[in-house]
Design an enzyme around this catalytic site. Sequence first.
Site, PDB file in Angstrom:
ATOM      1  N   LYS A 177       0.834  -1.203   0.000  1.00 16.47           N
ATOM      2  CA  LYS A 177       0.000   0.000   0.000  1.00 16.47           C
ATOM      3  C   LYS A 177       0.870   1.255   0.000  1.00 16.47           C
ATOM      4  CE  LYS A 177      -3.906  -2.244   2.268  1.00 16.47           C
ATOM      5  NZ  LYS A 177      -5.029  -2.064   3.224  1.00 16.47           N
ATOM      6  N   TYR A 207     -12.190  -2.510  -4.113  1.00 16.93           N
ATOM      7  CA  TYR A 207     -12.723  -2.666  -2.752  1.00 16.93           C
ATOM      8  C   TYR A 207     -14.253  -2.620  -2.705  1.00 16.93           C
ATOM      9  CZ  TYR A 207      -8.127  -2.477  -0.485  1.00 16.93           C
ATOM     10  OH  TYR A 207      -6.856  -2.771  -0.045  1.00 16.93           O
ATOM     11  N   ASN A 223      -2.034   0.073   6.640  1.00 16.74           N
ATOM     12  CA  ASN A 223      -1.552  -1.197   7.182  1.00 16.74           C
ATOM     13  C   ASN A 223      -0.623  -1.962   6.230  1.00 16.74           C
ATOM     14  OD1 ASN A 223      -3.521  -2.054   5.448  1.00 16.74           O
ATOM     15  ND2 ASN A 223      -4.552  -3.402   6.891  1.00 16.74           N
ATOM     16  N   HIS A 268      -2.014  -5.448   1.468  1.00 13.71           N
ATOM     17  CA  HIS A 268      -3.304  -6.124   1.304  1.00 13.71           C
ATOM     18  C   HIS A 268      -3.061  -7.573   0.915  1.00 13.71           C
ATOM     19  CE1 HIS A 268      -7.320  -7.121  -0.183  1.00 13.71           C
ATOM     20  NE2 HIS A 268      -6.694  -7.668  -1.209  1.00 13.71           N
ATOM     21  N   GLU A 301      -8.650 -11.188  -7.730  1.00 16.68           N
ATOM     22  CA  GLU A 301      -7.810  -9.999  -7.527  1.00 16.68           C
ATOM     23  C   GLU A 301      -6.542 -10.036  -8.383  1.00 16.68           C
ATOM     24  OE1 GLU A 301      -9.337  -9.095  -2.968  1.00 16.68           O
ATOM     25  OE2 GLU A 301      -7.225  -9.615  -3.292  1.00 16.68           O
TER      26      GLU A 301
HETATM   27  P1  CMP Z   1      -7.222  -4.788   3.366  1.00 21.11           P
HETATM   28  O1  CMP Z   1      -6.637  -6.133   3.629  1.00 21.11           O
HETATM   29  O2  CMP Z   1      -6.650  -4.006   2.251  1.00 21.11           O
HETATM   30  O3  CMP Z   1      -8.795  -4.959   3.108  1.00 21.11           O
HETATM   31  C1  CMP Z   1      -9.720  -3.926   3.396  1.00 21.11           C
HETATM   32  C2  CMP Z   1      -9.083  -2.786   4.094  1.00 21.11           C
HETATM   33  O4  CMP Z   1      -9.969  -1.915   4.736  1.00 21.11           O
HETATM   34  C3  CMP Z   1      -8.212  -3.304   5.210  1.00 21.11           C
HETATM   35  O5  CMP Z   1      -7.070  -3.935   4.684  1.00 21.11           O
HETATM   36  C4  CMP Z   1      -7.967  -2.058   6.035  1.00 21.11           C
HETATM   37  O6  CMP Z   1      -6.827  -1.335   5.612  1.00 21.11           O
HETATM   38  C5  CMP Z   1      -9.215  -1.272   5.746  1.00 21.11           C
HETATM   39  N1  CMP Z   1     -10.032  -1.221   6.951  1.00 21.11           N
HETATM   40  C6  CMP Z   1     -10.674  -2.230   7.537  1.00 21.11           C
HETATM   41  N2  CMP Z   1     -11.313  -1.825   8.638  1.00 21.11           N
HETATM   42  C7  CMP Z   1     -11.059  -0.513   8.736  1.00 21.11           C
HETATM   43  C8  CMP Z   1     -11.439   0.468   9.663  1.00 21.11           C
HETATM   44  N3  CMP Z   1     -12.244   0.187  10.693  1.00 21.11           N
HETATM   45  N4  CMP Z   1     -10.987   1.708   9.463  1.00 21.11           N
HETATM   46  C9  CMP Z   1     -10.207   1.999   8.383  1.00 21.11           C
HETATM   47  N5  CMP Z   1      -9.819   1.098   7.470  1.00 21.11           N
HETATM   48  C10 CMP Z   1     -10.238  -0.142   7.652  1.00 21.11           C
END
Ligand code: CMP
Length: 143
Positions: free
Chosen positions: A11, A51, A114, A117, A128
């Site tokens: 990311k 998403y 984070n 993904h 994906e």
């Molecule tokens: P990812 O694995 O990319 O899949 C969906 C993403 O949504 C997840 O990682 C997080 O980065 C994001 N996400 C999930 N829950 C939250 C939340 N409560 N607040 C902000 N981002 C979120």
Amino acid sequence: MAKQITLGMLKPDAIQSGKAGLIIAHLQKEGFTIRAARLTRLSKAQAGKFYEVHKDRPFYADLCGFMTSGPVLPMALERDDAVAHFRKVIGATDPAEAAEGTIRKLYAQSKGMNAIHGSDSVENGLREVAFFFTESELADLWG
Ligand code: CMP
């Protein structure tokens, strides 16, 4: 366990902080083979589509905003039991809850920022990977 393919995507926070190389090395040490990879920047439409499953969640707009804020690096990764093993290696969505030694524990800042993904099922892994890479891109290098 048969070979599987999953999508891992670095990311914008991971690219910005210069941790891409360390994260890729971590994945290679875990036995993942990179079948395809590309440094790219998502449009709003692409992020929204990728998403789409989260479109009714309160964090959807922030998530799409963040994912278009800078470059990302999607990778098609192959390994035995790739989907489940990748999720184990990256750790929980929230780095505060991620196990020691996982990529998110080591490199992520928050639930949103984070670092990486990972596909959450075998079916989504295929979907994906196909979102970013054509069949011929995947086959051309490896036959
Ligand atoms: P990812 O694995 O990319 O899949 C969906 C993403 O949504 C997840 O990682 C997080 O980065 C994001 N996400 C999930 N829950 C939250 C939340 N409560 N607040 C902000 N981002 C979120």
